[in-house]
Write an enzyme that holds these catalytic residues in place. Structure first.
Site, mmCIF file in Angstrom:
data_model
loop_
_atom_site.group_PDB
_atom_site.id
_atom_site.type_symbol
_atom_site.label_atom_id
_atom_site.label_comp_id
_atom_site.label_asym_id
_atom_site.label_seq_id
_atom_site.Cartn_x
_atom_site.Cartn_y
_atom_site.Cartn_z
ATOM 1 C CB SER A 135 21.372 -5.637 -19.908
ATOM 2 O OG SER A 135 21.582 -6.723 -19.613
ATOM 3 C CG HIS A 171 18.746 -6.715 -15.731
ATOM 4 N ND1 HIS A 171 18.124 -5.709 -16.065
ATOM 5 C CD2 HIS A 171 19.512 -7.261 -16.552
ATOM 6 C CE1 HIS A 171 18.284 -5.512 -17.435
ATOM 7 N NE2 HIS A 171 19.135 -6.533 -17.682
#
Length: 243
Positions: A135, A171
């Protein structure tokens, strides 16, 4: 014995939840260790940075426990309230793998630059230390990407470390706004060519070349988004190798 050359494993994964609680390192993180070419008989030296999450002590405990189960020698490099080691740049260079956790990529980049870690990461990367993360810990290696660092609405961040000359979308399959915002930013030129990962997917770079996509979860994908000649965008799916 360092990696064969500058190496990054940028992911939307790296962790798996244990049935009885806690976390273990998952396939993309183990791949990063494999690429580091650790000499036989020595435990891999992993340095973990949780800067993006504010250096939470509870998370550091999870990282240490997961490292013990995996057979890693783990150092958590905190920057709050001060660096937890005497020489952070030397700590990075002495690692086989540096793994960066998720959270606020905007805050992470600001704090790293205050401590001159932007230059230290480049030196480690050039020396063959494998850089990886999830991330925020993925976006940081690129020129920028999409982030919720500034609030609940996703926004672009464009001041990444730039070791990799692309944008990064994380994501990609689990947060509905990620894909359309990447397309918008690439189409408008805010981001250049952008490499994206579904949850559980990692992107492996040697130097600045994307050499493969890997996945911890069946059915997931990686994507390259480019601007076309007419001002639109073209998205190309890459089929990851299972790890």
């Amino acid at each position: 014995m360092p990696a064969e050359g500058p190496t990054v494993v940028a992911t939307s994964g790296g962790w798996t939840r244990r049935e009885r609680g806690g976390l273990d390192w998952a396939g993309t993180a183990h791949l990063a260790v494999e690429l580091a070419r650790v000499p036989a008989g020595r435990r891999p030296r992993i340095t973990y940075l949780g800067t993006a999450g504010g250096d939470q002590r509870s998370w550091a405990a999870e990282v240490h426990a997961a490292g013990e189960r995996a057979g890693f020698s783990t150092t958590v490099l905190d920057l709050f309230p001060m660096p937890s080691v005497e020489d952070p740049a030397l700590q990075l260079l002495d690692s086989d793998v540096v793994w960066v956790g998720g959270g606020s990529v905007a805050n992470l980049l600001a704090v790293w630059r205050v401590h001159a870690l932007d230059a230290a990461f480049r030196a480690a990367w050039e020396a063959g230390v494998v850089l990886g993360g999830v991330s925020a810990g993925s976006i940081c290696w690129f020129t920028g990407g999409t982030t919720d660092s500034f609030g609940t609405e996703l926004r672009p961040v464009t001041n990444g470390l730039g070791l990799l000359p692309y944008g990064n979308g994380v994501h990609y399959d689990s947060e509905a706004r990620r894909r359309p915002l990447v397309h918008e930013l690439v189409g408008s030129g805010v981001l250049g060519e952008t490499h994206c990962s579904d949850d559980g997917v990692g992107l492996v770079y040697r130097g600045t070349d994307l050499v493969e996509a890997v996945t911890e979860v069946a059915g997931k994908g990686a994507y390259v988004v480019r601007r076309d000649g007419a001002g639109g965008v073209v998205e190309t799916r890459l089929e990851p190798r299972r790890v």
